[in-house]
Write an enzyme that holds these catalytic residues in place. Structure first.
Site, PDB file in Angstrom:
ATOM      1  N   TYR A  31      19.441  42.483  23.459  1.00  0.00           N
ATOM      2  CA  TYR A  31      18.801  41.617  24.453  1.00  0.00           C
ATOM      3  C   TYR A  31      17.365  42.029  24.714  1.00  0.00           C
ATOM      4  O   TYR A  31      16.918  43.075  24.243  1.00  0.00           O
ATOM      5  CB  TYR A  31      19.609  41.633  25.757  1.00  0.00           C
ATOM      6  CG  TYR A  31      19.430  42.900  26.575  1.00  0.00           C
ATOM      7  CD1 TYR A  31      20.005  44.107  26.177  1.00  0.00           C
ATOM      8  CD2 TYR A  31      18.656  42.898  27.735  1.00  0.00           C
ATOM      9  CE1 TYR A  31      19.828  45.265  26.919  1.00  0.00           C
ATOM     10  CE2 TYR A  31      18.476  44.059  28.490  1.00  0.00           C
ATOM     11  CZ  TYR A  31      19.065  45.232  28.079  1.00  0.00           C
ATOM     12  OH  TYR A  31      18.878  46.380  28.801  1.00  0.00           O
ATOM     13  N   ARG A  50      10.543  43.477  19.129  1.00  0.00           N
ATOM     14  CA  ARG A  50      11.556  44.503  19.382  1.00  0.00           C
ATOM     15  C   ARG A  50      12.960  43.905  19.300  1.00  0.00           C
ATOM     16  O   ARG A  50      13.897  44.563  18.830  1.00  0.00           O
ATOM     17  CB  ARG A  50      11.327  45.169  20.748  1.00  0.00           C
ATOM     18  CG  ARG A  50      12.282  46.352  20.984  1.00  0.00           C
ATOM     19  CD  ARG A  50      11.978  47.116  22.247  1.00  0.00           C
ATOM     20  NE  ARG A  50      12.205  46.315  23.431  1.00  0.00           N
ATOM     21  CZ  ARG A  50      11.899  46.714  24.665  1.00  0.00           C
ATOM     22  NH1 ARG A  50      11.362  47.908  24.868  1.00  0.00           N
ATOM     23  NH2 ARG A  50      12.135  45.933  25.706  1.00  0.00           N
ATOM     24  N   ARG A  98      39.019  38.006  17.411  1.00  0.00           N
ATOM     25  CA  ARG A  98      38.739  39.402  17.743  1.00  0.00           C
ATOM     26  C   ARG A  98      39.173  40.370  16.640  1.00  0.00           C
ATOM     27  O   ARG A  98      40.329  40.383  16.236  1.00  0.00           O
ATOM     28  CB  ARG A  98      39.430  39.785  19.057  1.00  0.00           C
ATOM     29  CG  ARG A  98      38.996  41.164  19.553  1.00  0.00           C
ATOM     30  CD  ARG A  98      39.660  41.545  20.887  1.00  0.00           C
ATOM     31  NE  ARG A  98      39.146  42.839  21.332  1.00  0.00           N
ATOM     32  CZ  ARG A  98      39.568  44.013  20.858  1.00  0.00           C
ATOM     33  NH1 ARG A  98      40.523  44.048  19.966  1.00  0.00           N
ATOM     34  NH2 ARG A  98      39.027  45.135  21.293  1.00  0.00           N
ATOM     35  N   HIS A 100      37.474  44.361  14.978  1.00  0.00           N
ATOM     36  CA  HIS A 100      36.336  45.282  14.984  1.00  0.00           C
ATOM     37  C   HIS A 100      35.397  45.036  13.809  1.00  0.00           C
ATOM     38  O   HIS A 100      34.206  45.264  13.897  1.00  0.00           O
ATOM     39  CB  HIS A 100      36.820  46.740  14.965  1.00  0.00           C
ATOM     40  CG  HIS A 100      37.364  47.180  16.292  1.00  0.00           C
ATOM     41  ND1 HIS A 100      38.295  46.453  16.995  1.00  0.00           N
ATOM     42  CD2 HIS A 100      37.096  48.269  17.050  1.00  0.00           C
ATOM     43  CE1 HIS A 100      38.584  47.079  18.128  1.00  0.00           C
ATOM     44  NE2 HIS A 100      37.865  48.179  18.187  1.00  0.00           N
ATOM     45  N   LYS A 145      18.024  48.134  21.852  1.00  0.00           N
ATOM     46  CA  LYS A 145      18.264  47.523  23.173  1.00  0.00           C
ATOM     47  C   LYS A 145      19.590  46.773  23.129  1.00  0.00           C
ATOM     48  O   LYS A 145      19.653  45.546  23.082  1.00  0.00           O
ATOM     49  CB  LYS A 145      17.091  46.617  23.579  1.00  0.00           C
ATOM     50  CG  LYS A 145      16.953  46.457  25.079  1.00  0.00           C
ATOM     51  CD  LYS A 145      15.603  45.910  25.472  1.00  0.00           C
ATOM     52  CE  LYS A 145      15.544  45.442  26.911  1.00  0.00           C
ATOM     53  NZ  LYS A 145      15.778  46.453  27.935  1.00  0.00           N
ATOM     54  N   GLU A 177      15.003  59.267  30.050  1.00  0.00           N
ATOM     55  CA  GLU A 177      14.457  58.060  30.697  1.00  0.00           C
ATOM     56  C   GLU A 177      15.343  57.666  31.866  1.00  0.00           C
ATOM     57  O   GLU A 177      16.380  58.273  32.111  1.00  0.00           O
ATOM     58  CB  GLU A 177      14.353  56.915  29.680  1.00  0.00           C
ATOM     59  CG  GLU A 177      15.693  56.519  29.081  1.00  0.00           C
ATOM     60  CD  GLU A 177      15.584  55.424  28.013  1.00  0.00           C
ATOM     61  OE1 GLU A 177      14.591  54.669  28.002  1.00  0.00           O
ATOM     62  OE2 GLU A 177      16.519  55.318  27.201  1.00  0.00           O
ATOM     63  N   LEU A 201      14.656  54.212  24.805  1.00  0.00           N
ATOM     64  CA  LEU A 201      14.157  52.901  24.426  1.00  0.00           C
ATOM     65  C   LEU A 201      12.632  52.977  24.531  1.00  0.00           C
ATOM     66  O   LEU A 201      12.099  53.374  25.568  1.00  0.00           O
ATOM     67  CB  LEU A 201      14.685  51.819  25.381  1.00  0.00           C
ATOM     68  CG  LEU A 201      14.210  50.423  24.961  1.00  0.00           C
ATOM     69  CD1 LEU A 201      15.020  49.912  23.781  1.00  0.00           C
ATOM     70  CD2 LEU A 201      14.269  49.447  26.115  1.00  0.00           C
TER      71      LEU A 201
HETATM   72  N1  PLP Z   1      14.558  52.263  29.087  1.00  0.00           N
HETATM   73  C1  PLP Z   1      15.663  51.546  29.285  1.00  0.00           C
HETATM   74  C2  PLP Z   1      17.003  52.184  29.094  1.00  0.00           C
HETATM   75  C3  PLP Z   1      15.559  50.178  29.645  1.00  0.00           C
HETATM   76  O1  PLP Z   1      16.677  49.437  29.818  1.00  0.00           O
HETATM   77  C4  PLP Z   1      14.268  49.615  29.825  1.00  0.00           C
HETATM   78  C5  PLP Z   1      14.068  48.219  30.208  1.00  0.00           C
HETATM   79  O2  PLP Z   1      14.864  47.516  30.710  1.00  0.00           O
HETATM   80  C6  PLP Z   1      13.145  50.423  29.642  1.00  0.00           C
HETATM   81  C7  PLP Z   1      13.328  51.740  29.256  1.00  0.00           C
HETATM   82  C8  PLP Z   1      11.763  49.880  29.818  1.00  0.00           C
HETATM   83  O3  PLP Z   1      11.424  49.037  28.752  1.00  0.00           O
HETATM   84  P1  PLP Z   1      10.408  47.838  28.895  1.00  0.00           P
HETATM   85  O4  PLP Z   1       9.126  48.418  29.383  1.00  0.00           O
HETATM   86  O5  PLP Z   1      10.290  47.286  27.528  1.00  0.00           O
HETATM   87  O6  PLP Z   1      10.994  46.896  29.874  1.00  0.00           O
END
Ligand code: PLP
Length: 282
Positions: A31, A50, A98, A100, A145, A177, A201
């Site tokens: 997403y 991305r 369904r 895997h 993501k 993070e 991320l």
């Molecule tokens: N890290 C995580 C785990 C996130 O879910 C997000 C954004 O939702 C970010 C960092 C920040 O990313 P962005 O600046 O692309 O929104």
């Protein structure tokens, strides 16, 4: 209210999502969340790139080009009269009995997007927010993501139950993070943020931050830091699409420096706002 479903714009109430959509059953998809300021996409290209990269890393091929997706998103913004808010987009491996195992190649991915009005978190950006630290229990591909967000949800819930805004995750003491944001510190006049490895991320806001810092003579290094280093830092701040640039003034009930948003963070907020104006003509 209009939404995008598989390449066209339809009424949200007309939408039928199958119970055997792999996104619903397995979180088998990826997403994006994109900010809309002044009716324009902010860093739309970067988010769509991305999305494609995330999808490729789990072997989903998105059947639309970046410009096709962009045109659809712009049409959606217009139809919903969105001025200030977000667009949520997701793509899953599609609908199939369904199992895997991946479905056969003729199963098309499901693509949806919808809009939501959302203000910038101005008060929190001015006053700063509080956070807790939690062990990072996620998998080793946090660079994707993915729709699978259970550890992130558990972390955020724990923060909220402690009366805090965000949970700062760490792996054996090395800060990675937030639950839905990246985190940076300022110490000795230098900004530090975790390198863009498989453990985080690589936020689009983080990338904007690297760019505006370097262009404005602020030293920023991509290097992991410890929880201890973070607690002793002069400033700590979050970055993310919905969070924007947010000062953290207290972590685990300990004040960061004097417990006020720092000067470098404020400068970055101002530079970030300029960038938004430049791109979205606010
Ligand atoms: N890290 C995580 C785990 C996130 O879910 C997000 C954004 O939702 C970010 C960092 C920040 O990313 P962005 O600046 O692309 O929104």
């Amino acid at each position: 209210e209009k939404v995008i479903f598989n390449g066209s714009i339809t009424e949200r109430s007309q939408l039928n999502i199958d119970i055997e959509d792999r996104g619903y059953q397995f979180g088998d998809g990826v997403y994006e969340v994109i900010r809309v300021y002044n009716g324009s996409l902010f860093t739309g290209e970067e988010h769509l790139q991305r999305l494609i990269k995330s999808a490729e890393s789990i072997q989903i091929k998105i059947p639309y080009s970046i410009s096709e997706m962009k045109n659809l998103l712009l049409k959606l913004i217009e139809e919903n009269n969105l001025y200030l808010g977000i667009i949520y987009l997701q793509i899953t491996r599609g609908v199939s009995q369904r199992n895997h195992l991946f479905p056969s190649a003729d199963v098309e991915p499901s693509f949806v997007a919808y809009t939501r009005e959302l203000q910038s978190p101005t008060e929190a950006m001015e006053k700063g927010v509080t956070a807790i630290t939690v062990e990072d229990i996620r998998w080793l591909r946090c660079d994707i993501k993915s729709l699978n967000l259970l550890p992130n949800l558990l972390a955020k819930q724990k923060a909220s139950e402690a009366g805090c805004f965000e949970a700062l995750q760490h792996r054996s003491g090395a800060v990675t993070e937030g639950s839905s944001s990246n985190v940076s510190i300022v110490a000795d006049g230098k900004i530090k943020t975790h390198p863009a490895t498989n453990l985080i991320l690589n936020g689009i806001t983080r990338q904007v931050l690297l760019d505006i810092s370097r262009k404005n003579g602020l030293e920023i290094i991509e290097e992991a830091f410890s929880v201890e280093e973070m607690l002793q830092a002069d400033e700590v701040f979050l970055s993310g699409t919905t969070t924007e640039i947010m000062p953290i003034i207290e972590i685990d009930k300990q004040k960061i420096a004097n417990g006020q948003p720092g000067l470098v963070t404020k400068q970055l907020q101002a530079l970030f706002n300029e960038k938004i104006k430049e791109q979205c003509g606010l």
